[in-house]
Enzyme design. Sequence first.
Site, PDB file in Angstrom:
ATOM      1  N   SER A 270     -37.524   4.334  88.020  1.00  0.00           N
ATOM      2  CA  SER A 270     -38.745   4.444  88.830  1.00  0.00           C
ATOM      3  C   SER A 270     -39.814   5.142  88.007  1.00  0.00           C
ATOM      4  O   SER A 270     -39.486   5.936  87.122  1.00  0.00           O
ATOM      5  CB  SER A 270     -38.477   5.271  90.086  1.00  0.00           C
ATOM      6  OG  SER A 270     -38.316   6.634  89.743  1.00  0.00           O
ATOM      7  N   ASP A 271     -41.085   4.847  88.285  1.00  0.00           N
ATOM      8  CA  ASP A 271     -42.125   5.688  87.699  1.00  0.00           C
ATOM      9  C   ASP A 271     -41.989   7.065  88.353  1.00  0.00           C
ATOM     10  O   ASP A 271     -41.391   7.204  89.429  1.00  0.00           O
ATOM     11  CB  ASP A 271     -43.527   5.095  87.894  1.00  0.00           C
ATOM     12  CG  ASP A 271     -44.518   5.693  86.883  1.00  0.00           C
ATOM     13  OD1 ASP A 271     -44.183   6.711  86.250  1.00  0.00           O
ATOM     14  OD2 ASP A 271     -45.629   5.147  86.742  1.00  0.00           O
ATOM     15  N   TRP A 272     -42.538   8.069  87.725  1.00  0.00           N
ATOM     16  CA  TRP A 272     -42.311   9.460  88.138  1.00  0.00           C
ATOM     17  C   TRP A 272     -42.975   9.750  89.494  1.00  0.00           C
ATOM     18  O   TRP A 272     -44.173   9.945  89.585  1.00  0.00           O
ATOM     19  CB  TRP A 272     -42.818  10.395  87.047  1.00  0.00           C
ATOM     20  CG  TRP A 272     -41.791  10.752  86.015  1.00  0.00           C
ATOM     21  CD1 TRP A 272     -41.436  12.008  85.635  1.00  0.00           C
ATOM     22  CD2 TRP A 272     -40.970   9.870  85.235  1.00  0.00           C
ATOM     23  NE1 TRP A 272     -40.433  11.952  84.684  1.00  0.00           N
ATOM     24  CE2 TRP A 272     -40.129  10.668  84.422  1.00  0.00           C
ATOM     25  CE3 TRP A 272     -40.826   8.473  85.160  1.00  0.00           C
ATOM     26  CZ2 TRP A 272     -39.189  10.126  83.543  1.00  0.00           C
ATOM     27  CZ3 TRP A 272     -39.895   7.940  84.284  1.00  0.00           C
ATOM     28  CH2 TRP A 272     -39.091   8.765  83.491  1.00  0.00           C
ATOM     29  N   GLY A 273     -42.176   9.722  90.537  1.00  0.00           N
ATOM     30  CA  GLY A 273     -42.724   9.988  91.861  1.00  0.00           C
ATOM     31  C   GLY A 273     -43.182   8.712  92.544  1.00  0.00           C
ATOM     32  O   GLY A 273     -44.272   8.672  93.115  1.00  0.00           O
ATOM     33  N   SER A 274     -42.366   7.663  92.488  1.00  0.00           N
ATOM     34  CA  SER A 274     -42.809   6.391  93.070  1.00  0.00           C
ATOM     35  C   SER A 274     -41.785   5.838  94.056  1.00  0.00           C
ATOM     36  O   SER A 274     -41.789   4.651  94.350  1.00  0.00           O
ATOM     37  CB  SER A 274     -43.039   5.361  91.961  1.00  0.00           C
ATOM     38  OG  SER A 274     -41.807   4.989  91.373  1.00  0.00           O
TER      39      SER A 274
END
Length: 742
Positions: A270-274
Amino acid sequence: MRAYWPAFATALALAAGWSQAQTQKESAVPPYKDPKLAVEARVSDLLHRMTLGEKVAMLAGSGWMESQPIERLGIPAIKMADGPMGVRAWFGSSAVTNAAATPRIASTSFPAGIAMAATWDPDIIAQEGKVIAQEVKALGRDMILGPTVNIARQPLWGRNFEGYGEDPYLASRLVIGYIKGVQGEGVIASVKHFAANNQEFERHRIDEKIDERTLQEIYFPAFQAAVQEAGVWSVMSAYNKVNGLYCAENPYLLHDVLKKQWGFKGFVISDWGSTYSTAGTVNAGMDLEMPGGEPMKAWMAKPQTQADGNGAGWLTPDKVQAAIAAGEISTAAVDDNVSRMLRIMFTAGLFDKPHPGGGAVDIAEQKAVARTAAAESIVLLKNVGDLLPIAKSIHSLAVIGPNAAVARTGGGGSSLVRPNYSVTPLDGIRERAGNGMQVTYAQGVSIPGEDANKDSPAARAQLRQDAATAAAKADAAILVVGNAPSIESEGFDRKTLRLPDGQDELIQAVVMANKNTIVVINAGSPVAMDPWVDQVPAILTMWYGGQEGGHAIASVLFGDFTPSGKLPVTFPRKIEDTLAYGHYPGENLHTEYAEGIYVGYRHYDRANIEPLFPFGHGLSYTKFDYGDLKVTPDKLGPGRRVQVSMTVKNSGSRAGAEVVQLYLHQGKSSVDRPPQELKGFRRVMLNAGQSQAVTFTLDARAMSFYSVAKHAWVAEPSAFDVLVGASSRDIRLKGSFELTAR
Ligand code: BGC
């Protein structure tokens, strides 16, 4: 008793032998640790030894940039570092790591992705990937979070500088080089951000409505090439929503397209915080949630993180176990996630050859690649009266501008590398000019907000006046203008196509004072030039050139290097001319990609809009002649290939490289097709007088469009025009062939 003795002794001996064998068996290296065993056998052996708890633990990171190790079984953490234009620190969010106070990671700063794309040179990009991977290993990491291949849909996107421009074919060819370069070194590449991360504005909430054909033809190809042609080991999902669902919980993107259609065998991160759900995310095919552990908790506890719309902490063991217990996630799904990570860890050699770190970075080979790439990336946009290269008759130079004495190596955000050193354009020019030439410097204007004392109208007028005076006294003026990470960055979009305040006025004042004015644009995306473009005789763009940008621009200005870069994005005259005008940034967190496949030059060509500088444009100090076009066969049935050959000759007086471009136009079609689409290109280095034959192969995919009715690429019978030229608007040779029904 005696009679018993031998039998007893035998029994004892047997028992001892048995237990010895047993001990040996137990202490024997388990199959998954055997480097000679096939990867799939290792994965399945290890998976069988893991408890469900251990598997579940692996679905979320253990820290900001580390996956969860399982010590009992010797499963290491995957240690990551940000990219893509060099190795960036891995200690915390970009705001933290870019602050001066954090420990420095001094690695090589390479040109931004857009600059690399302007080289149109897959070889230099492969070399870049290779030396970046060497730095990743030297610094004790295993994975680089790059390359970025999102398409430059509109010029205001804050992250345009990171990607490979507006054309899916160009981006596809280039991404292969980067990934093969990185992974050839046993380092994991993660192509990002899947899919359609084309604006920073509300990137955590925006829902993009994009039709299937547009996704397949414009926004997917670079990812598809990364998976199918480069064999990328990891894909990072994007922040945004596509057609109603966040990318990290989007089964169409991750399961149907990536894993099923394209056969992706690696892991999705995942992208960071997605992430925003537990079962939805796992079931969609998202394998590893990042970041994790305490750093994730501390970050999510910050009000700003939440306010920005980040989501994290959904694949923590407690939540995943609860979802399994509730029957919302199957253990088979968890097995699949874990197998994907293990597969890549074995393939990359993480079990067998860990990267302890402690190696040298920023060594000669890495610097050399950074420098060559920076030089190849520079695009000569305009050169009236051959003002460039700087003639022998020029004895003094005024170097002016807010970006002249500062090295703007990259745009802002998670990709910004902090190098050991960087060469400013002024340093590079001074070094090259030597003692025989007088070089003066004037700032002319400062980037708004960088120095409050210089932002008032009176201060600006003074700086401008000083610059004009310096220009008037010199034989020629070199103006280095453009953006800065405070203007062009991950996290927000630019508000305007215009140069930052005061720069247009500065250029006008300088060119009034000295007609031999050369403007160098130091920015990661197109800027408007209408107030001065007609007055200024020579214009170049050096993008963000990394740490060697200053040397590179000097080598081009003085003619040591013949410019060969070509635009990977169209430079529009004004924002109203751009396709997304009216469709960007959307309303109420929705944005419709109403322009469909008409992105970049496809839009300007169809709407008949004259761009300021077209896609593929770039001048040289030498001349190239195009000839001998042959298209064979001129008639062919389905599935057959077309060979296109031509000759390019350097008819000028100095060595240089030309990027020959091939565009295709379909004559008749059941669906709307763009007037022309890039289907081939070749960067050819030629000495003066030298010529070279160039061949291209056009396969079925090159002739195809994506059929929504068939959910497949379809090449329809039609006549096709083959257009070969030096830019999308400088077609030098035309040929044709016919694709028949049988
Ligand atoms: C960016 C990614 C980056 C990640 C880790 C995110 O904000 O979108 O490109 O790799 O942070 O720093």
